[in-house]
Design a protein around this motif. Structure first.
Motif, mmCIF file in Angstrom:
data_model
loop_
_atom_site.group_PDB
_atom_site.id
_atom_site.type_symbol
_atom_site.label_atom_id
_atom_site.label_comp_id
_atom_site.label_asym_id
_atom_site.label_seq_id
_atom_site.Cartn_x
_atom_site.Cartn_y
_atom_site.Cartn_z
ATOM 1 N N LYS A 85 -139.239 21.070 12.065
ATOM 2 C CA LYS A 85 -140.191 22.166 12.240
ATOM 3 C C LYS A 85 -141.462 21.666 12.909
ATOM 4 C CE LYS A 85 -138.748 25.083 8.377
ATOM 5 N NZ LYS A 85 -139.173 26.109 7.419
ATOM 6 N N GLU A 89 -145.411 26.191 13.203
ATOM 7 C CA GLU A 89 -144.423 26.983 12.478
ATOM 8 C C GLU A 89 -144.377 26.595 11.007
ATOM 9 O OE1 GLU A 89 -139.622 27.357 12.319
ATOM 10 O OE2 GLU A 89 -140.519 27.653 14.307
ATOM 11 N N ASN A 269 -137.294 28.705 13.126
ATOM 12 C CA ASN A 269 -136.557 27.798 12.235
ATOM 13 C C ASN A 269 -135.109 27.634 12.695
ATOM 14 O OD1 ASN A 269 -136.535 26.022 10.014
ATOM 15 N ND2 ASN A 269 -135.699 27.587 8.650
ATOM 16 N N GLY A 313 -136.928 24.133 16.173
ATOM 17 C CA GLY A 313 -136.383 23.249 15.145
ATOM 18 C C GLY A 313 -134.945 22.851 15.389
#
Length: 487
Positions: A85, A89, A269, A313
């Motif tokens: 990540k 974020e 994500n 991510g």
């Protein structure tokens, strides 16, 4: 696994400063005997009423807040280590969301704890009645790996506010964050009221064999059923925050704003978000236009090589990566499709003409793959949703008030959201939870407080004036007539 594109070196997982500098302990499960002793000691703490006073609850919320302030960067590093990540974020979706829950609870705690008087029917007066929030006791929180910090600490905020003591089981699939929680929570929180137990599935099994006063689980449907069965042995109430296939119905695909919001909600994500749009139902010709706009939105967010973006991510582990890559042949890749097993990266991918028998249309994807399914009409989209288990959230992209109203009336979901994926989680006053296969029970803000409280009925009636004589036996004809009139 062969890759269609190569990720930049900067996008590969890196070891975090948090792990290197703090020398966190290994994620080791407690023995079954030790777990039993810990839970028993927590029940002893409940008997002392340690966590009941408002002052204690407020102090623990403040301590949690101090932990986040003092170790924000350590948590950011741990989240990068576990899921790749990016800093912004991680702060936005994990740390700041927990802070918002803490702030909301601190602001409203006294109000939530107040007893609420209720009216007593005239026939029972003089009397007084009220609803009195009471702590449940020992709460078990089993966290999830996709948001390994938020999905542990947000339920903890609710448990603290409700006056409970809490046993936390973080996800072993996010070891850096799990270890960080295990290291820092005992330093900031009262260890009598909050305990972290590390371990994997065997540890969870032993925990579920213990008696708790409430179990809060976030994860998938399969394990949710295991948790519910285990809780039933002790008649323990549960909150199950599951997932499912959250649909997004798009009426007009020509808007770049719609594409950006879809891309933001889906690929945050790396698609590993329970409320992410799982698939799109494009009405009429909306799909063709939407594909073009999504390509622009994705490149605008992550550049020409998204796997090299620090804002994008990675997949949690090789098993999940392989599962997701196996889906790529089940449709026509119109955007993305690149993947690299070494870095566990999969490009933001959009599929069209998906095989009707593909798991993409029957199982929660939980990754950066967005199928677009063409339907003829709004009504056909609603029928498509009805044919599947109730989702955690259903999205409609339309500015038409009539369609918005109809969507809310016809679609059963944990939440109905128009034109803004994922954002309802950031509103502490809204309940967050599923329905049917997507879960049971809700939390956030007051809803979490009440979920983890016993809303106890309290009533009192004086004996100085015995107005109940009118309903005591023996029941004569006159008394029976009077009782009927009173009730």
């Amino acid at each position: 696994m062969a890759t269609s594109k190569t990720a930049h070196d900067s996008a590969a997982p890196r070891s975090s400063r948090a792990l290197n500098e703090l020398e966190l302990p290994q994620v080791v499960a407690e023995s079954p005997e030790k777990i039993g002793e810990i839970v028993a000691s927590m029940h002893d703490v409940v008997a002392t009423r340690l966590a009941h006073p408002r002052r204690f609850r407020a102090s623990q919320l403040k301590a949690l807040e101090r932990m986040l302030e003092a170790h924000e960067q350590d948590f950011v590093d741990a989240l990068d280590d576990d899921l790749g990540k990016g800093s912004v974020e991680a702060k936005m979706t994990e740390i700041d969301m927990v802070r918002a829950e803490i702030d909301h609870a601190q602001l409203h705690l006294s109000e939530w704890m107040e007893s609420k008087p209720v009216k007593v029917p005239l026939a029972l007066q003089p009397a007084a009645a009220k609803i009195e929030p009471q702590p449940l006791g020992v709460v078990l929180v089993i966290g999830a790996w996709n948001y390994p910090m938020q999905l542990v600490l947000a339920p903890l905020v609710a448990s603290i506010a409700a006056g409970n003591v809490t046993v936390i089981k973080p996800s072993e699939l996010a070891p850096a964050t799990s270890a960080m929680l295990g290291k820092l929570i005992p330093q900031f929180m009262d260890p009598r009221a909050c305990v972290v137990i590390q371990g994997g599935a065997s540890t969870s099994k032993v925990l579920l064999e213990q008696h708790f006063d409430h179990i809060f689980y976030t994860g998938g449907e399969r394990v949710g059923k295991i948790v519910a069965r285990a809780a039933a042995e002790h008649l323990t109430p549960v909150t199950l925050e599951l997932g499912g296939k959250s649909p997004a119905v798009v009426m007009d695909g020509s808007s770049i704003a719609v594409a950006r919001r879809l891309a933001f909600g889906k690929f945050m994500n790396a698609g590993q978000t329970c409320v992410a749009p799982d698939y799109v139902l494009s009405v009429g010709d909306a799909g063709r236009n939407l594909e073009k706009q999504l390509a622009k939105a994705i490149s605008g967010f992550y550049g020409k090589n998204p796997m090299a973006s620090r804002d994008y991510g990675r997949i949690v582990n090789a098993a999940h990566f392989d599962r997701l890559v196996s889906y790529l042949g089940d449709g026509e890749i119109v955007i993305g499709g690149g993947h690299d097993r070494d870095s566990l990266k999969i490009e933001p991918t959009v599929l069209a003409n998906v095989d009707p028998d593909s798991p993409l249309l029957s199982e929660e994807i939980f990754g950066p793959i967005l199928p677009i399914v063409a339907v003829d009409s709004f009504d056909a989209a609603v029928r498509f949703i009805h044919a599947r288990p109730d989702p955690l959230v259903a999205y409609l992209f339309s500015e038409n008030p009539r369609l918005q109203s109809s969507f809310g009336d016809q679609v059963r979901a944990g939440a109905i959201v128009h034109n803004a994926p994922n954002l309802h989680l950031a509103v502490p006053a809204l309940p967050f939870g599923g329905v049917g296969a997507s879960g049971m029970g809700s939390y956030h803000g007051r809803h979490g407080f009440e979920r983890l409280s016993q809303m106890r009925a309290v009533m009192g009636k004086t004996t100085v004036l015995d107005t109940l004589k009118a309903v005591y036996p023996p029941y004569t004809w006159a008394k029976s007539k009077l009782i009927k009139r009173l009730l």
